[in-house]
Design a protein around this motif. Structure first.
Motif, PDB file in Angstrom:
ATOM      1  N   UNK A  45       0.827  -1.203   0.000  1.00  0.00           N
ATOM      2  CA  UNK A  45       0.000   0.000   0.000  1.00  0.00           C
ATOM      3  C   UNK A  45       0.862   1.252   0.000  1.00  0.00           C
ATOM      4  N   UNK A  95       0.645   4.176  -2.735  1.00  0.00           N
ATOM      5  CA  UNK A  95       0.514   5.600  -2.449  1.00  0.00           C
ATOM      6  C   UNK A  95       1.583   6.381  -3.199  1.00  0.00           C
ATOM      7  N   UNK A 144       1.034   7.305  -6.746  1.00  0.00           N
ATOM      8  CA  UNK A 144       0.101   8.381  -7.068  1.00  0.00           C
ATOM      9  C   UNK A 144       0.671   9.748  -6.738  1.00  0.00           C
ATOM     10  N   UNK A 145       1.442   9.840  -5.670  1.00  0.00           N
ATOM     11  CA  UNK A 145       1.995  11.135  -5.286  1.00  0.00           C
ATOM     12  C   UNK A 145       3.295  10.899  -4.540  1.00  0.00           C
ATOM     13  N   UNK A 146       4.280  11.721  -4.800  1.00  0.00           N
ATOM     14  CA  UNK A 146       5.564  11.529  -4.120  1.00  0.00           C
ATOM     15  C   UNK A 146       5.557  12.267  -2.797  1.00  0.00           C
ATOM     16  N   UNK A 147       5.191  11.536  -1.739  1.00  0.00           N
ATOM     17  CA  UNK A 147       5.076  12.204  -0.444  1.00  0.00           C
ATOM     18  C   UNK A 147       5.661  11.345   0.659  1.00  0.00           C
ATOM     19  N   UNK A 159       5.397  12.888   4.305  1.00  0.00           N
ATOM     20  CA  UNK A 159       4.046  12.947   4.857  1.00  0.00           C
ATOM     21  C   UNK A 159       3.545  11.570   5.255  1.00  0.00           C
ATOM     22  N   UNK A 173       1.761  20.414   1.201  1.00  0.00           N
ATOM     23  CA  UNK A 173       0.690  19.424   1.039  1.00  0.00           C
ATOM     24  C   UNK A 173      -0.531  19.793   1.866  1.00  0.00           C
ATOM     25  N   UNK A 179       5.797  16.765  -6.590  1.00  0.00           N
ATOM     26  CA  UNK A 179       4.648  15.884  -6.630  1.00  0.00           C
ATOM     27  C   UNK A 179       4.360  15.488  -8.069  1.00  0.00           C
ATOM     28  N   UNK A 180       4.099  14.226  -8.273  1.00  0.00           N
ATOM     29  CA  UNK A 180       3.857  13.805  -9.643  1.00  0.00           C
ATOM     30  C   UNK A 180       2.491  14.289 -10.120  1.00  0.00           C
ATOM     31  N   UNK A 181       1.543  14.462  -9.187  1.00  0.00           N
ATOM     32  CA  UNK A 181       0.279  15.077  -9.582  1.00  0.00           C
ATOM     33  C   UNK A 181       0.015  16.216  -8.623  1.00  0.00           C
ATOM     34  N   UNK A 219      -4.973  14.858  -5.987  1.00  0.00           N
ATOM     35  CA  UNK A 219      -4.692  13.543  -5.418  1.00  0.00           C
ATOM     36  C   UNK A 219      -5.457  13.323  -4.125  1.00  0.00           C
ATOM     37  N   UNK A 228     -10.117   7.179  -2.984  1.00  0.00           N
ATOM     38  CA  UNK A 228      -9.329   5.951  -2.924  1.00  0.00           C
ATOM     39  C   UNK A 228      -7.973   6.200  -2.280  1.00  0.00           C
ATOM     40  N   UNK A 229      -7.434   7.378  -2.542  1.00  0.00           N
ATOM     41  CA  UNK A 229      -6.126   7.716  -1.990  1.00  0.00           C
ATOM     42  C   UNK A 229      -6.187   7.767  -0.471  1.00  0.00           C
ATOM     43  N   UNK A 240      -6.383   4.379   0.949  1.00  0.00           N
ATOM     44  CA  UNK A 240      -5.082   3.720   0.889  1.00  0.00           C
ATOM     45  C   UNK A 240      -4.211   4.151   2.069  1.00  0.00           C
TER      46      UNK A 240
END
Lengths: 123, 227
Positions: free
Chosen positions: A23, A27, A30-33, A36, B88, B103-105, B110, B115-116, B119
């Motif tokens: 998971x 994550x 979808x976003x580089x965090x 966080x 963020x 950030x890629x998006x 996001x 769903x994010x 997750x």
């Protein structure tokens, strides 16, 4: 039956660890965090163990991790004992998240296998 | 003793060779995290021993130790996160979030995704249970059994993640993974043999431990909270 308990707990451990790692990678796709996510992980662990400690304290239940005393009052000794550990926690989990956000989970764990086999046994 | 290590290192190098071409920094971070966890195990052992020698008022059980170390880690982590990814949190205000190159998006898009969030919650809970179970098992079995169990855990994680993400695996990498685990298995066996001899010697020599049963010395040797 202790053997059966061990097998069940072990299976649960494997599943939870695999879920946590996949998971986390999901994550990061979808976003580089990484920072966080690590922060939130620490939040979840502290809240979860706080709840467990409170519940164990109410029912005076001493599980495998003990807890019949509930949450211990934060005295100097208590904090001194665990502060260094939390520093290592931060460093370790941060680097772990940073790695997982960049490379595959399989590679991360292959590297961990190599280095974590060096745990010390000298007294 | 050294042959298993050589096999181990070579195996890991084979596995990393494909990924390193894309992202050497990631490899370095993974190595860094492993080294930090090794250092933690050394320090944690001393802390556990010191903790068991404390007055019962100050003595911490494992659950409290987990609670305090993770909450303090959370507090320490706050400034670090704000410095690197503080923007963020701006998604919770109605202000427009300019897409950051880190950030890629865009963060707003996001986080708004249901769903994010699911997750993240899933990751948090499984991570917590992972810690809890690792601690529980650590106290239940001998260090040797625990290290074999965690070896298999990593095999499981590697296989599951390769299947789940359907990652392409080259033959080199398969050989590398196989070598890594053969090396580790041999290393564990060799270490267990040395451990047993050392422990017997240790108990017989030291006066304060004469007559102590081995259960009292069951100090966790490994794997405090690493995932």
């Amino acid at each position: 039956m202790a053997n059966l308990l061990f097998c069940v707990l072990c299976a649960l451990w494997y599943l939870s660890s695999a879920s946590a790692n996949t998971s986390a990678k999901g994550i990061f796709m979808r976003a580089t965090c990484p920072y966080s996510l690590t922060l939130l992980q620490f939040l979840f662990v502290s809240v979860g163990s706080a709840i467990s400690a409170i519940v164990c304290g109410i029912y005076k239940f001493n599980g495998a991790l003990g807890g019949a005393d509930g949450i211990k009052r934060p005295s100097r000794a208590v904090i001194a004992n665990t502060f260094v550990l939390s520093l290592f926690q931060v460093g370790g989990h941060i680097f772990s998240s940073l790695a997982t956000s960049r490379i595959r989970v399989a590679t991360v764990h292959t590297i961990k296998v190599r280095y974590l086999s060096h745990t010390i046994t000298n007294y | 003793m050294y042959l298993p290590l050589v096999i181990l290192t070579f195996g890991v190098m084979l596995v990393c060779s494909l990924d390193a071409r894309g992202n050497l920094l990631g490899i370095i971070f993974a190595i860094g995290s492993a080294i930090i966890f090794v250092a933690q195990n050394i320090v944690a052992k001393k802390i556990f021993i010191r903790n068991s020698e404390q007055k019962s008022k100050n003595r911490l059980d494992k659950l409290n130790m987990l609670l305090y170390s993770s909450s303090m880690a959370f507090i320490i982590m706050i400034p670090i996160q704000l410095y690197h990814e503080g923007f963020i949190w701006s998604v919770f205000s109605s202000a427009q979030v300019t897409p950051n190159i880190n950030l890629s998006h865009s963060a707003a898009a996001v986080v708004a995704d249901h769903q994010f969030l699911q997750l993240i919650v899933y990751n948090g809970t499984t991570h917590f249970f992972q810690n809890l179970l690792a601690f529980a098992l650590l106290g239940m079995v001998s260090p040797v059994t625990y290290s074999i169990a965690s070896l298999f855990k990593r095999i499981f994680i590697i296989i599951v993640s390769l299947l789940w993400f359907r990652s392409p695996v080259t033959t080199t990498q398969v050989i590398g993974i196989a070598l890594t685990f053969t090396g580790l298995y041999l290393y564990d066996k060799a270490k267990a043999k040395i451990d047993k001899a050392d422990q017997a010697l240790y108990f017989s020599l030291l006066p304060q431990y004469r007559g102590t049963d081995s259960k009292r010395m069951n100090v966790p040797l490994r794997s405090f909270d690493e995932n």
